[in-house]
Design an enzyme around this catalytic site. Structure first.
Site, mmCIF file in Angstrom:
data_model
loop_
_atom_site.group_PDB
_atom_site.id
_atom_site.type_symbol
_atom_site.label_atom_id
_atom_site.label_comp_id
_atom_site.label_asym_id
_atom_site.label_seq_id
_atom_site.Cartn_x
_atom_site.Cartn_y
_atom_site.Cartn_z
ATOM 1 N N ASP A 73 -0.204 -7.628 1.434
ATOM 2 C CA ASP A 73 0.256 -6.235 1.535
ATOM 3 C C ASP A 73 1.780 -6.151 1.520
ATOM 4 O OD1 ASP A 73 -0.239 -3.353 3.752
ATOM 5 O OD2 ASP A 73 0.078 -3.498 1.589
ATOM 6 N N HIS B 120 0.811 -1.224 0.000
ATOM 7 C CA HIS B 120 0.000 0.000 0.000
ATOM 8 C C HIS B 120 0.844 1.274 0.000
ATOM 9 C CE1 HIS B 120 0.323 -0.180 4.538
ATOM 10 N NE2 HIS B 120 0.399 1.129 4.380
ATOM 11 N N GLY C 175 3.781 6.321 9.132
ATOM 12 C CA GLY C 175 5.143 6.299 8.601
ATOM 13 C C GLY C 175 5.937 5.050 8.967
ATOM 14 N N ASN C 176 5.348 4.168 9.765
ATOM 15 C CA ASN C 176 6.040 2.921 10.088
ATOM 16 C C ASN C 176 5.829 1.845 9.024
ATOM 17 O OD1 ASN C 176 5.552 3.712 13.404
ATOM 18 N ND2 ASN C 176 7.508 2.815 12.797
ATOM 19 N N SER C 177 4.834 2.050 8.140
ATOM 20 C CA SER C 177 4.483 0.997 7.163
ATOM 21 C C SER C 177 5.679 0.565 6.354
ATOM 22 C CB SER C 177 3.408 1.508 6.206
ATOM 23 O OG SER C 177 2.180 1.557 6.853
#
Lengths: 301, 205
Positions: free
Chosen positions: B84, B55, B154-156
């Protein structure tokens, strides 16, 4: 050279603490939605939160070994959000208790839950505050209560807050504390648990008066060795111990035994469950003149 | 003449020092991924491959920013929307990847996330494992790692590690306040699928 060994050691200790606590943390299924947690109090008794019990029948407790057991409510008290379940056919491992003086603000704590059969879950934080005494919104007086910054995930209510060794500090409730969640230390829960196990409900001593604080004029204060305020009776409940003792609207309550009644809390503090049926002397002022009234608190059904 | 032996540091101080060491270790491997205004973190998997969340990458040629600030081009090698995950390839030398830990976490173990939560680069957050997560089942589904850990968007795509700095998952979302990560075993299986029959297949991790 710095390494992360101490982090691994801390990590292992936290995982071991969860594993230890999990031996006496059970799943409590007493409502249609997500199950909640419970603490094994002895081999056949579980401590859980009153608010997670939404049905009278069909209550199921699942132990750490995955075995399901039928359970019944032995006693429940919405005022303190505590409940005791009797579990049939179980041989649960009783929880190990953290000594009352072993934890302080800043101590590491884990909230442990078993809301699903996948295994125990835990969140991590510190003891943030130890406060008390405190009257819950539903009228129960807790000797003290504890806040931590652990997160109570769905289904954590009824489960234990444990220390870094996995010993139980108290029972978690997401319902108390105006929805912010708090932990009832085991020492504060003990009198309620004793009542629930022996009589299925908590006795509440009451007199049946409503009162408000009034300052005492100096002439009256002189009668009472300089006490500055008392409690003016504004309502006497029909059929109550206050009525039986002959209290009248307009009386000023000055002392309960030797204890000065300078605010409403000081009267409430005298009405502990063990005072039910135990007569004591109320020193009052009636029409400006001191007199003593014998009064016996009754159990508020 | 004797030399005084310094007493061992207090546990809290030792934990602080170890945390700082872990932060430096993890920052040295963290990659940022930028794609058409969307930004996330990325986890190096080999000297040419980066794993991140599907994503995070809408296009086919996201930009990477390496720990030293260098910018590199990359291309999408393989996507798995259901899991994902997306695999990116770059020709720039990537930082050495973290060691992968395939055995599951225990509830209560310390876990650490490094990424760009709240838009700040290289931020470390810590918590504990809630649920261990499991490998892909026959129907293609898997249980994610869940952690009592504060994550932000922002950790994705960034790494979730254990206390020893080993990769245990790729952070991908937040559910009910808990951090959710794709287990390392699932990521390893994804990379194996994505690189089957290519020169990168079987990279020794």
């Amino acid at each position: 050279m710095a390494d992360t060994t101490i982090l691994s050691e801390l990590s292992d200790q936290l995982a071991a603490a969860v594993e230890h606590a999990a031996l006496s943390t059970v799943l409590v299924s007493a409502r249609r939605r997500i199950p909640a947690s419970g603490i094994a109090w002895d081999a056949t008794t579980v401590l859980t939160a009153d608010h997670v019990i939404e049905q009278d029948e069909g209550i199921v407790v699942v132990g750490p070994d995955g075995a399901s057991h039928d359970a019944t409510v032995a006693g429940r008290d919405p005022g303190s959000d505590l409940a005791i379940l009797r579990v049939s056919g179980a041989a649960l491992t009783p929880a190990e208790r953290a000594p009352d003086d072993s934890y302080h603000v800043g101590s590491l704590a884990l909230a442990v839950g078993r809301p699903s059969e996948e295994g125990p879950m835990a969140s991590f934080g510190i003891v943030s505050a130890i406060n008390g005494p405190w009257r819950t919104r539903r009228g129960h007086r807790l000797a003290n209560y504890l806040r931590s910054d652990t997160t109570f995930y769905p289904g954590f209510s009824g489960g234990p807050l444990v220390d870094a060794l996995g010993r139980v500090i108290g029972m978690n409730s997401s319902r108390l504390g105006r929805g912010a969640g708090l932990t009832i230390p085991l020492a504060a829960a003990a009198p309620v648990i004793a009542d629930l196990m022996s009589r299925g409900r908590v006795r509440r001593a009451y007199l049946g008066v409503s009162s408000q604080v009034v300052p005492l004029p100096s002439a009256l204060a002189a009668h009472l060795g300089g006490q500055q305020s008392g409690l003016l009776v504004v309502m006497v409940e029909p059929g109550s111990p206050a009525e039986a003792g002959g209290l009248l609207v307009g009386d000023i309550l000055a002392r309960a035994g030797d204890i000065p009644l300078t605010d409403t809390e000081s009267l409430q503090l005298q009405l502990t469950a063990d005072r039910v049926g135990v007569p004591f002397t109320l020193s009052i002022l009636r029409g400006g003149a001191p007199r003593d009234i014998a009064i016996t608190p009754a159990d508020r059904e | 003449m004797t030399t005084a032996v310094a007493p061992p540091p207090a546990p809290g101080t030792a934990v602080d020092d170890a945390g700082g060491h872990l932060a430096r270790l993890l920052r040295a491997t963290l990659v940022s991924v930028f794609d058409n205004g969307s930004a996330g973190a990325g986890t190096p998997w080999s000297n040419t491959l980066v794993v991140t969340n599907n994503h995070v990458v809408g296009g086919s040629a996201p930009q990477l920013v390496l720990p030293d600030g260098a910018v590199a081009a990359s291309e999408v090698v393989f996507r798995d929307e259901a899991a994902d995950l997306v695999l990116l390839r770059t020709s720039v030398a990537l930082p050495r990847p973290l060691r992968t830990r395939l055995d599951p976490l225990h509830a209560g173990e310390l876990v650490f996330a490094i990424g760009h939560p709240w838009g700040e680069r290289g931020v470390l957050t810590a918590g504990i494992a809630l649920a261990p997560g499991g490998p892909v089942q026959a129907d293609g589904r898997f249980s994610p790692v869940r952690a009592d850990l504060r994550l932000a968007p922002g950790n994705s795509g960034g790494p979730l590690t254990d206390a020893a700095g080993q990769l245990v998952g790729i952070n991908s979302m937040i559910i009910g306040g808990a951090g959710v990560a794709i287990p390392a075993a699932v990521v390893a299986e994804f990379v194996a699928r994505a690189t089957a029959g290519t020169p990168e297949a079987g990279y020794d991790r």
